[in-house]
Design an enzyme around this catalytic site. Structure first.
Site, PDB file in Angstrom:
ATOM      1  N   HIS A 117       0.836  -1.222   0.000  1.00 38.37           N
ATOM      2  CA  HIS A 117       0.000   0.000   0.000  1.00 38.37           C
ATOM      3  C   HIS A 117       0.865   1.264   0.000  1.00 38.37           C
ATOM      4  O   HIS A 117       0.417   2.315   0.470  1.00 38.37           O
ATOM      5  CB  HIS A 117      -0.954   0.040   1.199  1.00 38.37           C
ATOM      6  N   SER A 123      14.806  22.750 -15.100  1.00 33.11           N
ATOM      7  CA  SER A 123      13.614  23.583 -15.275  1.00 33.11           C
ATOM      8  C   SER A 123      14.047  24.927 -15.844  1.00 33.11           C
ATOM      9  O   SER A 123      15.119  25.428 -15.512  1.00 33.11           O
ATOM     10  CB  SER A 123      12.919  23.784 -13.928  1.00 33.11           C
ATOM     11  N   LYS A 132      15.979  22.637  -9.893  1.00 30.89           N
ATOM     12  CA  LYS A 132      15.289  21.419 -10.314  1.00 30.89           C
ATOM     13  C   LYS A 132      16.162  20.454 -11.095  1.00 30.89           C
ATOM     14  O   LYS A 132      16.984  20.839 -11.913  1.00 30.89           O
ATOM     15  CB  LYS A 132      14.091  21.783 -11.186  1.00 30.89           C
ATOM     16  N   GLU A 150       9.589   9.508 -16.351  1.00 32.19           N
ATOM     17  CA  GLU A 150       8.189   9.881 -16.577  1.00 32.19           C
ATOM     18  C   GLU A 150       7.721   9.470 -17.971  1.00 32.19           C
ATOM     19  O   GLU A 150       6.603   8.996 -18.159  1.00 32.19           O
ATOM     20  CB  GLU A 150       8.011  11.397 -16.402  1.00 32.19           C
TER      21      GLU A 150
END
Ligand code: ARG
Length: 459
Positions: free
Chosen positions: A157, A278, A284, A291
């Site tokens: 979980h 970024s 960043k 992704e």
């Protein structure tokens, strides 16, 4: 002007829109090498069977090589009026060698031709996918070996469950990608029957030798039913199913890497080579490759669904609907190969952050099950009661704002008087993982045994 290949009964050429919806050359030019290999095998067989002369077969076979080199060098002028790769190649062959080119299509149809070409192409992609998976497994094995005894939290979980080893977690993906490899191999074995010689749908009256063309093209045997051979696209669907399952596995791992590389987890550091920055936030470092791998399942499974819908309800035998198979498979294959390569590169370059892994492993009462097991093993308590006692100890630790190993013996005994000091031995995460010696368990010894088994399998 009527079509040069099939225009005998036509007074007029097609409307521009007809040509646009009908032509597949824009994408099926990717089948050129397979088309030419199939035609060369067919021509050799026709000559061996005395259906065309050796001289003509020779001219055809050599001419086809010329056409192939033109395509490979980029000098070939593809024509939409010629619809597809099959007619583009044949028309050019006629320009190169003249009249004998017209004999190539004896005892053959574009229907068995395209099924053969496409199967050859899909077969190559399976081989490429297996290679990509092997390379990915190799870098996972290296990661697993390096951290065979590094402890990290195991989750259910996505909540801390029990400590596991980094090596064990890596090896879980080795098992998944290993099954993907064997799934592709199974699909390859099943699809390896040659459609060539099924002709349009019914076979042919010419005395062809289908075993010869099947063997020349590396198939195990000719497909046994001509109607099925020209209309079967199971092989493409099976490839897409295998690709979908593999992409699903990639997406699960990619998702973990996205989570693990966050500032909140810091389990891994991805290399600069596989990260992006970024344009506004200078601090960043984003896991874009992970992704995008996570997202690839969308188009790959989409292709699987799309082709399934194309094939659904199609009456036998060939129908032009099946021309819609190729773009789906091309796109899915391209993206699967890219995702596999990106995952391999990312895993090879990434650094597991051992201190962060081990700190996280020790938090969240991860050894509560070990404590309950101790109560069963040492005090002879029924597991249900041990579960209850441990739950009370967790509640006490939570109340005190500490973890289980930080409770004092007195704290422990306030919950159950028979608890002894040696209970603390089982509360350490290293002891915990070392004790999970059951086959397939997370103990470093088990993990190392699995790494050795995989290295042997792949060698
Ligand atoms: N371009 C076609 C396809 O991809 C080739 C087969 C055409 N056959 C036919 N009878 N029109 O399916």
């Amino acid at each position: 002007q009527a079509n040069a290949m099939w225009g005998g009964r036509f007074a007029a050429g097609p409307d521009a829109i007809m040509e646009a919806i009908n032509a597949s050359i824009g994408f099926d030019k990717r089948l050129a090498a397979q088309d030419i290999a199939g035609s060369r095998a067919h021509a050799a067989m026709l000559a061996a069977q005395g259906i065309i002369s050796d001289t003509d077969a020779q001219a055809i076979r050599e001419g086809l090589l010329t056409v192939l080199s033109e395509i490979e060098s980029g000098s070939f002028a593809f024509s939409t009026a010629l619809e597809d790769i099959h007619m583009n190649v044949e028309a050019r062959l006629k320009e190169v060698i003249g009249e004998p080119a017209g004999r190539l299509h004896t005892a053959r149809s574009r229907n068995d031709q395209v099924a053969t070409d496409f199967k050859l192409w899909v077969r190559d992609q399976i081989d490429a996918a297996v290679q990509g998976l092997q390379a990915l497994i190799a870098v996972l094995l290296d990661q697993a070996e390096q951290g065979a005894d590094w402890v990290m939290p195991g989750f259910t979980h996505l909540q801390t469950a029990q400590p596991v080893t980094w090596g064990h977690h890596m090896m879980a993906y080795v098992e998944m990608f290993g099954r993907d490899m064997s799934r592709f191999a199974d699909a390859r074995a099943r699809m390896n029957e040659c459609p060539l010689g099924a002709a349009a749908l019914a076979g042919t009256s010419f005395p062809i030798d289908r075993d010869a063309t099947a063997a020349a093209l590396g198939f195990d045997r000719p497909a046994a039913n001509s109607l099925d051979a020209v209309s079967d696209r199971d092989f493409a669907l099976e490839f897409l199913s295998c690709a979908s399952i593999c992409a699903m596995h990639l997406s699960r791992f990619a998702e973990e890497l996205v989570i693990w590389s966050s500032a909140q987890f810091r389990f891994v550091t991805l290399s600069d080579r596989f990260s992006t920055g970024s344009s506004i936030m200078p601090q960043k470092k984003n896991p874009d490759a992970a992704e995008l791998i996570r997202a690839k399942i969308g188009r790959i499974f989409g292709a699987n669904v799309a082709l399934m819908m194309v094939m659904k309800g199609l009456p036998l035998a060939y129908a032009k609907d099946t021309q819609e198979d190729k773009e789906q498979v091309f796109d899915a294959a391209d993206n699967l190969m890219l995702a596999l390569a990106a995952m391999e590169g990312m895993v090879k370059d990434m650094t597991a952050n051992r201190p962060a892994l081990e700190a996280a492993a020790a938090s969240g009462f991860s050894t509560a099950t070990d404590l309950a097991d101790w109560l069963v093993r040492v005090l002879g308590m029924p597991f249900r009661q041990a579960h209850h006692v441990t739950g009370a100890l967790v509640a006490l630790a939570e109340q005190k704002g500490c973890d289980l190993p930080e409770l004092s013996l007195e704290d422990m005994q306030s919950v159950h008087s028979e608890i002894r000091a040696d209970v603390f031995d089982v509360l350490g995460v290293h002891n915990s993982v070392a004790s999970r010696l059951s086959y397939g368990g997370t103990a470093p010894e088990q993990v190392r045994a699995q790494i050795a088994r995989w290295r042997e399998t792949l060698a």
